[in-house]
Design a protein around this motif. Sequence first.
Motif, PDB file in Angstrom:
ATOM      1  N   ARG A   1       0.836  -1.204   0.000  1.00  0.00           N
ATOM      2  CA  ARG A   1       0.000   0.000   0.000  1.00  0.00           C
ATOM      3  C   ARG A   1       0.873   1.257   0.000  1.00  0.00           C
ATOM      4  NH1 ARG A   1      -2.110   3.885   3.033  1.00  0.00           N
ATOM      5  NH2 ARG A   1      -0.838   3.297   4.833  1.00  0.00           N
ATOM      6  N   GLN A   2       1.925   1.249   0.820  1.00  0.00           N
ATOM      7  CA  GLN A   2       2.821   2.399   0.873  1.00  0.00           C
ATOM      8  C   GLN A   2       3.542   2.615  -0.453  1.00  0.00           C
ATOM      9  OE1 GLN A   2       3.810   4.761   3.199  1.00  0.00           O
ATOM     10  NE2 GLN A   2       2.052   4.202   4.443  1.00  0.00           N
ATOM     11  N   LEU A   3       3.965   1.536  -1.069  1.00  0.00           N
ATOM     12  CA  LEU A   3       4.680   1.650  -2.337  1.00  0.00           C
ATOM     13  C   LEU A   3       3.781   2.175  -3.450  1.00  0.00           C
ATOM     14  CD1 LEU A   3       6.777  -1.655  -2.283  1.00  0.00           C
ATOM     15  CD2 LEU A   3       7.574   0.674  -1.832  1.00  0.00           C
ATOM     16  N   GLN A   4       2.506   1.835  -3.391  1.00  0.00           N
ATOM     17  CA  GLN A   4       1.580   2.234  -4.443  1.00  0.00           C
ATOM     18  C   GLN A   4       0.986   3.622  -4.233  1.00  0.00           C
ATOM     19  OE1 GLN A   4      -1.180  -1.072  -4.383  1.00  0.00           O
ATOM     20  NE2 GLN A   4       0.006  -2.235  -5.886  1.00  0.00           N
ATOM     21  N   SER A   5       0.839   4.036  -2.978  1.00  0.00           N
ATOM     22  CA  SER A   5       0.157   5.315  -2.746  1.00  0.00           C
ATOM     23  C   SER A   5       0.839   6.221  -1.731  1.00  0.00           C
ATOM     24  CB  SER A   5      -1.289   5.060  -2.278  1.00  0.00           C
ATOM     25  OG  SER A   5      -1.287   4.316  -1.064  1.00  0.00           O
ATOM     26  N   GLY A   6       1.744   5.674  -0.932  1.00  0.00           N
ATOM     27  CA  GLY A   6       2.371   6.482   0.113  1.00  0.00           C
ATOM     28  C   GLY A   6       3.623   7.189  -0.383  1.00  0.00           C
ATOM     29  N   GLN A   7       4.279   7.905   0.508  1.00  0.00           N
ATOM     30  CA  GLN A   7       5.502   8.612   0.169  1.00  0.00           C
ATOM     31  C   GLN A   7       6.330   8.818   1.433  1.00  0.00           C
ATOM     32  OE1 GLN A   7       4.415  12.415  -1.452  1.00  0.00           O
ATOM     33  NE2 GLN A   7       3.264  13.047   0.343  1.00  0.00           N
ATOM     34  N   VAL A   8       7.598   9.117   1.240  1.00  0.00           N
ATOM     35  CA  VAL A   8       8.507   9.337   2.362  1.00  0.00           C
ATOM     36  C   VAL A   8       8.395  10.785   2.833  1.00  0.00           C
ATOM     37  CG1 VAL A   8      10.914   9.303   3.114  1.00  0.00           C
ATOM     38  CG2 VAL A   8      10.082   7.594   1.471  1.00  0.00           C
TER      39      VAL A   8
ATOM     40  N   GLY B   1      12.811  15.648  12.025  1.00  0.00           N
ATOM     41  CA  GLY B   1      11.701  15.307  12.902  1.00  0.00           C
ATOM     42  C   GLY B   1      11.968  15.753  14.329  1.00  0.00           C
ATOM     43  N   LYS B   2      10.943  16.243  14.979  1.00  0.00           N
ATOM     44  CA  LYS B   2      11.121  16.795  16.322  1.00  0.00           C
ATOM     45  C   LYS B   2      11.397  15.712  17.360  1.00  0.00           C
ATOM     46  CE  LYS B   2       8.140  20.807  15.479  1.00  0.00           C
ATOM     47  NZ  LYS B   2       6.914  21.524  15.889  1.00  0.00           N
ATOM     48  N   THR B   3      10.887  14.495  17.116  1.00  0.00           N
ATOM     49  CA  THR B   3      11.041  13.423  18.099  1.00  0.00           C
ATOM     50  C   THR B   3      11.594  12.166  17.435  1.00  0.00           C
ATOM     51  OG1 THR B   3       8.814  12.508  17.783  1.00  0.00           O
ATOM     52  CG2 THR B   3       9.071  14.311  19.379  1.00  0.00           C
ATOM     53  N   GLU B   4      12.056  11.238  18.260  1.00  0.00           N
ATOM     54  CA  GLU B   4      12.532   9.950  17.761  1.00  0.00           C
ATOM     55  C   GLU B   4      11.430   9.216  17.029  1.00  0.00           C
ATOM     56  OE1 GLU B   4      12.884   5.623  17.820  1.00  0.00           O
ATOM     57  OE2 GLU B   4      11.491   6.817  19.019  1.00  0.00           O
ATOM     58  N   VAL B   5      10.193   9.363  17.491  1.00  0.00           N
ATOM     59  CA  VAL B   5       9.062   8.663  16.881  1.00  0.00           C
ATOM     60  C   VAL B   5       8.829   9.153  15.464  1.00  0.00           C
ATOM     61  CG1 VAL B   5       6.596   8.200  17.063  1.00  0.00           C
ATOM     62  CG2 VAL B   5       8.008   8.247  19.127  1.00  0.00           C
ATOM     63  N   GLU B   6       8.837  10.463  15.247  1.00  0.00           N
ATOM     64  CA  GLU B   6       8.646  11.024  13.901  1.00  0.00           C
ATOM     65  C   GLU B   6       9.756  10.563  12.968  1.00  0.00           C
ATOM     66  OE1 GLU B   6       8.341  15.236  14.122  1.00  0.00           O
ATOM     67  OE2 GLU B   6       6.275  15.233  14.847  1.00  0.00           O
ATOM     68  N   ARG B   7      10.998  10.603  13.430  1.00  0.00           N
ATOM     69  CA  ARG B   7      12.122  10.194  12.590  1.00  0.00           C
ATOM     70  C   ARG B   7      12.058   8.698  12.279  1.00  0.00           C
ATOM     71  NH1 ARG B   7      14.575  13.747  16.298  1.00  0.00           N
ATOM     72  NH2 ARG B   7      15.366  11.990  17.527  1.00  0.00           N
ATOM     73  N   ARG B   8      11.659   7.893  13.254  1.00  0.00           N
ATOM     74  CA  ARG B   8      11.587   6.440  13.040  1.00  0.00           C
ATOM     75  C   ARG B   8      10.499   6.084  12.054  1.00  0.00           C
ATOM     76  NH1 ARG B   8       8.736   3.032  16.391  1.00  0.00           N
ATOM     77  NH2 ARG B   8       8.941   4.508  18.116  1.00  0.00           N
ATOM     78  N   HIS B   9       9.343   6.742  12.141  1.00  0.00           N
ATOM     79  CA  HIS B   9       8.253   6.484  11.190  1.00  0.00           C
ATOM     80  C   HIS B   9       8.691   6.828   9.762  1.00  0.00           C
ATOM     81  CE1 HIS B   9       4.805   6.692  14.391  1.00  0.00           C
ATOM     82  NE2 HIS B   9       5.593   5.632  14.517  1.00  0.00           N
ATOM     83  N   ALA B  10       9.394   7.955   9.591  1.00  0.00           N
ATOM     84  CA  ALA B  10       9.860   8.348   8.261  1.00  0.00           C
ATOM     85  C   ALA B  10      10.919   7.379   7.753  1.00  0.00           C
ATOM     86  CB  ALA B  10      10.403   9.772   8.298  1.00  0.00           C
ATOM     87  N   LEU B  11      11.810   6.933   8.645  1.00  0.00           N
ATOM     88  CA  LEU B  11      12.836   5.971   8.254  1.00  0.00           C
ATOM     89  C   LEU B  11      12.212   4.649   7.843  1.00  0.00           C
ATOM     90  CD1 LEU B  11      15.830   5.236   7.999  1.00  0.00           C
ATOM     91  CD2 LEU B  11      15.786   4.557  10.419  1.00  0.00           C
ATOM     92  N   LYS B  12      11.144   4.255   8.517  1.00  0.00           N
ATOM     93  CA  LYS B  12      10.431   3.034   8.160  1.00  0.00           C
ATOM     94  C   LYS B  12       9.880   3.143   6.736  1.00  0.00           C
ATOM     95  CE  LYS B  12       7.914  -0.761   8.738  1.00  0.00           C
ATOM     96  NZ  LYS B  12       8.474  -2.123   8.882  1.00  0.00           N
ATOM     97  N   ASP B  13       9.249   4.270   6.419  1.00  0.00           N
ATOM     98  CA  ASP B  13       8.688   4.459   5.074  1.00  0.00           C
ATOM     99  C   ASP B  13       9.786   4.468   4.010  1.00  0.00           C
ATOM    100  OD1 ASP B  13       6.177   4.596   6.169  1.00  0.00           O
ATOM    101  OD2 ASP B  13       6.159   6.785   6.307  1.00  0.00           O
TER     102      ASP B  13
END
Length: 297
Positions: free
Chosen positions: A190-197, A205-217
């Motif tokens: 789903r991410q590959l077809q419609s999502g983006q980094v 990213g302001k927090t570790e969580v924001e940076r980790r989510h972006a790194l995951k994508d």
Amino acid sequence: MFSIYILTYNEELDIAACIESAMVSDDIIVVDSCSRDRTVEIASQYPVRVIEHPFESHGQQRTWMLENIPAKYEWAYILEADERMTPELFQECCQVIQQSEHVGYYAAERVMFMDRWIKHSTQFPRYQLRLLQLGKVWFTDYGHTEREVCEGSTGFLQETYPHYTCGKGMSRWIEKHNRYSTDEAKETLRQLQSGQVNWRNLFWGKTEVERRHALKDLSLRLPLRPLVRWFYMYFILGGWRDGEAGFAWCTLQGFYEYLIVLKVKELKRQQTSATPTPPKPTVPKPIKQTADQTVVR
């Protein structure tokens, strides 16, 4: 004081130790996803509430729990059966809810594997939202796991909690992650077809969580993902410093990524085969005429 929810499914080996660690609260609620082992029987031996609800997804189960099971207190902490509450973490939670600066708080997990804390290759501190104000936080699905939706700001706790990720044996770990990889493959496709980094969060990213989510994508789009993840965890994050347990952990995570890659390819093939091929238009053959023929149409 705050309530403690414990999420379970076939956790007969972990549930007793988990409940005993949570007994610092006088309101413990076990939310079981219709286990087929002795989880409910063992939990019922303790002074806790046990509610069974069929599992649909991690995000939906958490949201259903928060919306439909009344808690004694305004604040709640979410535990999974292979995690433990500690006295130090409990005291810090009690302190921050008195200040009420945020609607939710993240806590960092200490992954315990082969009787050792895997500190380096697990990206410690890796935060999960655990303490929350009821009515202000919900969850949505993301792959095999969930992502939080908060109506307000969030903060971070200093104390950590142990996560015994392989406490039920290697066979159980492999069986569980085989199931997880199926959900991850669907989310990856789903991410590959419609999502983006989100490049902004990746670097600023302001927090570790924001940076980790972006790194995951971003990681979903990398070639040779299983090898890249193993190399990143073992050499860059320093998994080699965790000894034999660190090598085993990094190898298992690379294997998990390989399962996801294979299942994404399988899903793509299924989508291709399920798409009907449009029939070719029929072109009428030209009719030859001779000088002495009359063609009636």
